[in-house]
Design a protein around this motif. Structure first.
Motif, PDB file in Angstrom:
ATOM      1  N   GLU A 108      -8.467   6.951  -6.638  1.00 53.06           N
ATOM      2  CA  GLU A 108      -8.485   8.154  -7.457  1.00 53.06           C
ATOM      3  C   GLU A 108      -9.030   9.075  -6.341  1.00 53.06           C
ATOM      4  O   GLU A 108      -8.310  10.174  -6.292  1.00 53.06           O
ATOM      5  CB  GLU A 108      -9.804   8.268  -8.408  1.00 53.06           C
ATOM      6  CG  GLU A 108      -9.903   9.353  -9.002  1.00 53.06           C
ATOM      7  CD  GLU A 108     -11.253   9.535  -9.869  1.00 53.06           C
ATOM      8  OE1 GLU A 108     -12.067  10.532 -10.098  1.00 53.06           O
ATOM      9  OE2 GLU A 108     -11.566   8.465 -10.676  1.00 53.06           O
ATOM     10  N   VAL A 109     -10.188   8.838  -5.468  1.00 50.42           N
ATOM     11  CA  VAL A 109     -10.703   9.936  -4.570  1.00 50.42           C
ATOM     12  C   VAL A 109      -9.878   9.775  -3.343  1.00 50.42           C
ATOM     13  O   VAL A 109      -9.606  10.960  -2.851  1.00 50.42           O
ATOM     14  CB  VAL A 109     -12.201   9.807  -4.519  1.00 50.42           C
ATOM     15  CG1 VAL A 109     -12.721  10.593  -3.302  1.00 50.42           C
ATOM     16  CG2 VAL A 109     -12.861   9.942  -5.565  1.00 50.42           C
ATOM     17  N   LEU A 110      -9.669   8.599  -2.805  1.00 50.36           N
ATOM     18  CA  LEU A 110      -9.187   8.679  -1.391  1.00 50.36           C
ATOM     19  C   LEU A 110      -7.686   8.524  -1.179  1.00 50.36           C
ATOM     20  O   LEU A 110      -6.841   8.158  -0.083  1.00 50.36           O
ATOM     21  CB  LEU A 110      -9.941   7.783  -0.137  1.00 50.36           C
ATOM     22  CG  LEU A 110     -11.427   8.033  -0.078  1.00 50.36           C
ATOM     23  CD1 LEU A 110     -12.275   7.043   0.904  1.00 50.36           C
ATOM     24  CD2 LEU A 110     -11.350   9.452   0.719  1.00 50.36           C
ATOM     25  N   GLY A 111      -6.971   7.627  -2.344  1.00 56.60           N
ATOM     26  CA  GLY A 111      -5.609   7.546  -2.482  1.00 56.60           C
ATOM     27  C   GLY A 111      -5.334   6.238  -1.814  1.00 56.60           C
ATOM     28  O   GLY A 111      -4.033   6.012  -1.365  1.00 56.60           O
ATOM     29  N   VAL A 112      -6.200   5.461  -1.481  1.00 54.82           N
ATOM     30  CA  VAL A 112      -5.776   4.077  -0.678  1.00 54.82           C
ATOM     31  C   VAL A 112      -6.328   2.919  -1.490  1.00 54.82           C
ATOM     32  O   VAL A 112      -7.033   3.013  -2.542  1.00 54.82           O
ATOM     33  CB  VAL A 112      -6.275   3.974   0.675  1.00 54.82           C
ATOM     34  CG1 VAL A 112      -5.744   4.944   1.383  1.00 54.82           C
ATOM     35  CG2 VAL A 112      -7.731   4.156   0.949  1.00 54.82           C
ATOM     36  N   ASN A 161       0.715  -1.280  -0.031  1.00 54.95           N
ATOM     37  CA  ASN A 161       0.266  -0.161  -0.280  1.00 54.95           C
ATOM     38  C   ASN A 161       0.799   1.238   0.096  1.00 54.95           C
ATOM     39  O   ASN A 161       0.345   2.455  -0.155  1.00 54.95           O
ATOM     40  CB  ASN A 161      -0.991   0.184   1.222  1.00 54.95           C
ATOM     41  CG  ASN A 161      -2.049  -0.681   0.901  1.00 54.95           C
ATOM     42  OD1 ASN A 161      -2.570  -0.952   0.040  1.00 54.95           O
ATOM     43  ND2 ASN A 161      -2.757  -1.255   2.045  1.00 54.95           N
ATOM     44  N   THR A 162       2.126   1.164   0.262  1.00 56.55           N
ATOM     45  CA  THR A 162       2.811   2.444   0.357  1.00 56.55           C
ATOM     46  C   THR A 162       3.442   2.844  -0.780  1.00 56.55           C
ATOM     47  O   THR A 162       4.133   3.914  -0.944  1.00 56.55           O
ATOM     48  CB  THR A 162       3.806   2.180   1.671  1.00 56.55           C
ATOM     49  OG1 THR A 162       4.690   0.997   1.037  1.00 56.55           O
ATOM     50  CG2 THR A 162       3.320   2.074   2.959  1.00 56.55           C
ATOM     51  N   PRO A 187     -10.774   6.603   7.928  1.00 54.93           N
ATOM     52  CA  PRO A 187     -11.040   8.007   7.813  1.00 54.93           C
ATOM     53  C   PRO A 187      -9.919   9.006   7.507  1.00 54.93           C
ATOM     54  O   PRO A 187      -9.927  10.028   7.025  1.00 54.93           O
ATOM     55  CB  PRO A 187     -11.685   8.247   9.201  1.00 54.93           C
ATOM     56  CG  PRO A 187     -11.351   7.151  10.097  1.00 54.93           C
ATOM     57  CD  PRO A 187     -11.069   5.917   9.217  1.00 54.93           C
ATOM     58  N   PHE A 188      -8.731   8.247   7.653  1.00 56.93           N
ATOM     59  CA  PHE A 188      -7.417   9.107   7.606  1.00 56.93           C
ATOM     60  C   PHE A 188      -7.438   9.447   6.061  1.00 56.93           C
ATOM     61  O   PHE A 188      -6.613  10.228   5.825  1.00 56.93           O
ATOM     62  CB  PHE A 188      -6.296   8.415   8.070  1.00 56.93           C
ATOM     63  CG  PHE A 188      -6.183   8.313   9.608  1.00 56.93           C
ATOM     64  CD1 PHE A 188      -6.482   9.451  10.266  1.00 56.93           C
ATOM     65  CD2 PHE A 188      -5.958   7.162  10.218  1.00 56.93           C
ATOM     66  CE1 PHE A 188      -6.358   9.315  11.814  1.00 56.93           C
ATOM     67  CE2 PHE A 188      -5.752   7.077  11.552  1.00 56.93           C
ATOM     68  CZ  PHE A 188      -6.150   8.054  12.466  1.00 56.93           C
ATOM     69  N   ALA A 189      -7.824   8.662   5.029  1.00 55.81           N
ATOM     70  CA  ALA A 189      -7.715   8.759   3.835  1.00 55.81           C
ATOM     71  C   ALA A 189      -8.522  10.020   3.198  1.00 55.81           C
ATOM     72  O   ALA A 189      -8.182  10.514   2.044  1.00 55.81           O
ATOM     73  CB  ALA A 189      -8.481   7.647   3.087  1.00 55.81           C
ATOM     74  N   VAL A 190      -9.202  10.745   3.951  1.00 57.66           N
ATOM     75  CA  VAL A 190      -9.756  11.992   3.634  1.00 57.66           C
ATOM     76  C   VAL A 190      -8.796  13.106   3.339  1.00 57.66           C
ATOM     77  O   VAL A 190      -8.977  14.118   2.719  1.00 57.66           O
ATOM     78  CB  VAL A 190     -10.897  12.390   4.362  1.00 57.66           C
ATOM     79  CG1 VAL A 190     -12.314  11.605   4.329  1.00 57.66           C
ATOM     80  CG2 VAL A 190     -10.517  12.919   5.567  1.00 57.66           C
ATOM     81  N   ILE A 191      -7.529  12.617   3.866  1.00 54.07           N
ATOM     82  CA  ILE A 191      -6.436  13.921   3.895  1.00 54.07           C
ATOM     83  C   ILE A 191      -6.235  13.928   2.188  1.00 54.07           C
ATOM     84  O   ILE A 191      -5.731  14.896   1.709  1.00 54.07           O
ATOM     85  CB  ILE A 191      -5.238  13.268   4.587  1.00 54.07           C
ATOM     86  CG1 ILE A 191      -4.138  14.355   4.421  1.00 54.07           C
ATOM     87  CG2 ILE A 191      -4.473  11.936   4.056  1.00 54.07           C
ATOM     88  CD1 ILE A 191      -2.975  14.051   5.555  1.00 54.07           C
ATOM     89  N   LEU A 213      -3.556   4.389   6.536  1.00 54.95           N
ATOM     90  CA  LEU A 213      -3.418   4.487   5.033  1.00 54.95           C
ATOM     91  C   LEU A 213      -2.723   3.360   4.397  1.00 54.95           C
ATOM     92  O   LEU A 213      -2.472   3.183   3.487  1.00 54.95           O
ATOM     93  CB  LEU A 213      -2.562   5.629   4.398  1.00 54.95           C
ATOM     94  CG  LEU A 213      -3.016   7.061   4.938  1.00 54.95           C
ATOM     95  CD1 LEU A 213      -2.233   8.196   4.484  1.00 54.95           C
ATOM     96  CD2 LEU A 213      -4.606   7.557   4.529  1.00 54.95           C
ATOM     97  N   ASP A 214      -2.382   2.389   5.580  1.00 62.56           N
ATOM     98  CA  ASP A 214      -1.765   1.098   5.191  1.00 62.56           C
ATOM     99  C   ASP A 214      -2.234  -0.052   6.120  1.00 62.56           C
ATOM    100  O   ASP A 214      -2.216   0.119   7.287  1.00 62.56           O
ATOM    101  CB  ASP A 214      -0.256   1.449   5.434  1.00 62.56           C
ATOM    102  CG  ASP A 214       0.639   0.259   5.410  1.00 62.56           C
ATOM    103  OD1 ASP A 214       0.241  -0.731   5.021  1.00 62.56           O
ATOM    104  OD2 ASP A 214       1.811   0.334   5.603  1.00 62.56           O
ATOM    105  N   ASN A 215      -2.752  -1.120   5.393  1.00 62.79           N
ATOM    106  CA  ASN A 215      -3.386  -2.215   6.366  1.00 62.79           C
ATOM    107  C   ASN A 215      -2.389  -3.165   6.950  1.00 62.79           C
ATOM    108  O   ASN A 215      -2.799  -4.060   7.716  1.00 62.79           O
ATOM    109  CB  ASN A 215      -4.392  -2.975   5.386  1.00 62.79           C
ATOM    110  CG  ASN A 215      -3.636  -3.701   4.445  1.00 62.79           C
ATOM    111  OD1 ASN A 215      -2.571  -3.592   4.078  1.00 62.79           O
ATOM    112  ND2 ASN A 215      -4.320  -4.479   3.764  1.00 62.79           N
TER     113      ASN A 215
END
Length: 183
Positions: free
Chosen positions: A111-115, A16-17, A122-126, A152-154
């Motif tokens: 595309e939208v949340l970048g994950v 994911n990174t 919820p951190f993905a809204v950054i 942002l990383d599982n």
């Protein structure tokens, strides 16, 4: 140690990174800049609630799931609830004021949340600089002082106070809707 698993679009076996618009380290730095204290634990990547439950041990706080949804009018929603909450998609639209809901696909999520699927948080809204996503937080979840989410990383879990989660969301321009999601 894992916080939650995403019931979004299934596992993605890639790291994911490697292509994240915001890295977990950048996220933690951003939270630090807001004066928000967090604790992050590393663990093997998890993709389901069951995997998360098996690995987390005694990690305190509410453990959560995240639903990336799209309604029939094209609005995007991120519904965040306790992992054991029954969220019925057939009635959720009435509870949150949306049109009929379905899961957003992995391409839209990236595309939208970048994950990637499996790392919804919820951190993905950054990464949602266009403010396309409406964030809905379960009222019962927000009653917990401490909450756990993937940063942002599982393969990691970050604990944050519920009041600080609201502070973070607001700092990104996302005023969360707190709703009773229980039947």
């Amino acid at each position: 140690m894992p916080d939650h698993a995403d019931t979004d679009n299934g596992p993605d076996t890639g790291s994911n990174t490697d292509t994240l618009p915001t890295s977990p380290e950048q996220l933690i730095s951003y939270l630090d800049g807001l004066g928000i204290e967090t604790t992050t634990h590393s663990h093997p990547p998890v993709f389901t609630v069951e995997e998360a439950q098996a690995l987390r041990g005694t990690l305190p706080g509410g453990h959560c799931k995240n639903l990336f949804l799209k309604d029939k009018k094209g609005r995007l929603w991120l519904v965040v609830a306790l992992e054991d909450s029954a969220v019925d998609l057939k009635t959720l639209d009435k509870r949150i004021g949306s049109a009929r809901l379905s899961f957003g696909n992995g391409d839209l999520l990236r595309e939208v949340l970048g994950v990637r699927p499996g790392s919804v948080t919820p951190f993905a809204v950054i990464n949602d600089t266009g403010h396309r996503v409406t964030v809905v937080l379960e009222k019962a979840m927000m009653a917990h002082d401490l909450l756990n989410y993937h940063p942002l990383d599982n393969g990691r879990t970050t604990a944050i106070r519920s009041a600080d989660l609201l502070k973070f969301l607001s700092s990104t321009g996302h005023e969360a809707v707190v709703a009773d999601l229980a039947g």
